[in-house]
Design an enzyme around this catalytic site. Structure first.
Site, PDB file in Angstrom:
ATOM      1  CB  ILE A  15      -5.820   2.025   8.056  1.00  0.00           C
ATOM      2  CG1 ILE A  15      -5.581   1.501   9.477  1.00  0.00           C
ATOM      3  CG2 ILE A  15      -7.290   2.256   7.782  1.00  0.00           C
ATOM      4  CD1 ILE A  15      -6.044   2.458  10.558  1.00  0.00           C
ATOM      5  CG  MET A  36      -5.206  -7.191  -7.188  1.00  0.00           C
ATOM      6  SD  MET A  36      -6.705  -8.201  -7.075  1.00  0.00           S
ATOM      7  CE  MET A  36      -7.283  -7.743  -5.445  1.00  0.00           C
ATOM      8  CB  CYS A 106     -15.208  -5.303  -8.241  1.00  0.00           C
ATOM      9  SG  CYS A 106     -13.400  -5.379  -8.280  1.00  0.00           S
ATOM     10  CB  CYS A 203     -11.702   2.004  -7.485  1.00  0.00           C
ATOM     11  SG  CYS A 203     -12.188   0.744  -8.691  1.00  0.00           S
TER      12      CYS A 203
END
Length: 369
Positions: A15, A36, A106, A203
């Site tokens: 969102i 990505m 990251c 992730c």
């Protein structure tokens, strides 16, 4: 459309990044969406379906929003760039008895640089993300400030970005609350997106089992570290543990040792495969050392400067003074900070503005009365 310039927007399919892209599109920017792919979870041997930002459904959601609103969208595979640094750092830090912060690493070393590289190739003046924070120019420097929604503020994870990247970054959500963003998703015609669950997992560890991830990544790790000692602050052996990399400072649950009272991990000593346990007051720290400093609001820190210091993402912060020792900062807290973990980020605030940030190296305990 396009009168405000070209902007490359990182779109995860969730969102926040979707609404950020649509906001900029409707404000007159020439938007290019980019998703990505950072990690292929199946390659890690995990037992759970891919979730979060690196699955096909997320890619399709991001692309569908771009197509419906008439701007281009690309998928960028940065698995090699991501894996070489972020995952190696993640593993190495745990093997060093430290607690890494992969999202900060990251953002600092991979995502923003990857975005800027592609933005230059596509002649985009700006890059944008769906982070809840603000960027503003103060005395010739680009400063990260807290987002309006304190419950969603992400300024903590952006401390590592250099001035070059901040100068070209737009954060459209910084002055909005999450409730307003959900309403915008409805207004843009995506009611299902407004209901989409948010992922707070790393992730590349979507099952949230970082111990299992380490075991799969490092051959023979479980066998080589099992059987170390739990000890108290005096060195008294309390029992055996399953291996020092599988514990973090401040951990209370999952210790698999019965002490008859709540007990916490207070220190990890990798050299001897030792995990120190103690009562909650033994997590109190009066001082810590921070290095790898990145300056944000100012170009230097004056000796003895006062700042509110956050030592983890959801930390409310503790007032402290900052002192130079060679290339590091010694942070002296006015009141004890609880659960300072080497490897985590320390971020220094002046009001809502980020002064600077760095990586926690060591700490000094408060003597127990």
């Amino acid at each position: 459309m396009g009168s405000k310039g070209k902007v490359l927007v990182a779109m995860s399919g969730g969102i926040d990044s979707t609404v950020a892209a649509l906001m900029l599109h409707h404000e007159g920017y020439e938007v290019i969406g980019i998703t990505m792919k950072t990690w292929d979870y199946a390659s890690a041997g995990g037992g759970k379906k891919e979730t979060g930002c690196c699955n096909l459904d997320s890619f399709n959601d991001a692309r569908a929003a771009a197509v419906q609103h008439g701007f281009p969208h690309f998928i960028l595979d940065i698995r090699d760039e991501f894996g070489d640094f972020v995952i190696d750092n993640f593993v190495d830090e745990y093997l060093s008895g430290r607690t890494p912060n992969p999202c900060v690493m990251c953002n600092t070393h991979i995502k923003w640089k990857a975005l800027l590289k592609r933005a230059d190739a596509l002649n985009c003046a700006f890059i944008a993300t769906g982070h809840y924070a603000n960027i503003r120019e103060v005395n010739g420097r680009y400063t990260i400030s807290k987002g309006l929604d304190e419950t969603k503020d992400q300024s903590y994870v952006l401390w590592g970005l250099p001035q070059e990247l901040l100068s070209r970054t737009i954060l459209p959500l910084g002055n909005f609350r999450k409730t307003a963003i959900r309403q915008m998703a409805h207004d843009f015609g995506y009611p299902e997106l407004a209901k989409k669950s948010e992922s707070y997992e790393i992730c590349f560890v979507p099952d949230n089992d970082y111990r299992g991830f380490l075991k799969r990544k490092v051959d023979g790790l479980e066998t080589s570290v099992q059987g170390g000692n739990f000890v108290d602050k005096t060195g008294k052996i309390l029992g055996k543990h399953s291996g020092y990399p599988f514990y973090t400072v401040g951990q209370r649950k999952g210790l698999e040792i019965a002490m008859g009272r709540p007990i916490f991990v207070t220190e990890i000593i990798p050299e001897t495969n030792t995990v120190v346990l103690g009562d909650e007051p033994e997590l109190n720290r009066s001082e810590m050392t921070v290095d790898k400093i990145n300056m944000i609001k100012f170009d230097h820190i004056t000796e003895g400067m006062e700042a509110l210091v956050k030592i983890r993402y959801k930390d409310k912060g503790t007032l402290a003074t900052l002192h130079h020792v060679k290339n590091q900062l010694v942070v002296r807290f006015y009141e004890d900070a609880k659960g300072v973990a080497p490897g985590q980020s320390a971020v220094f605030y002046d009001g809502d503005d980020v002064i600077a940030g760095g990586i926690i190296q060591r700490y000094k305990s408060t003597p127990l009365q």
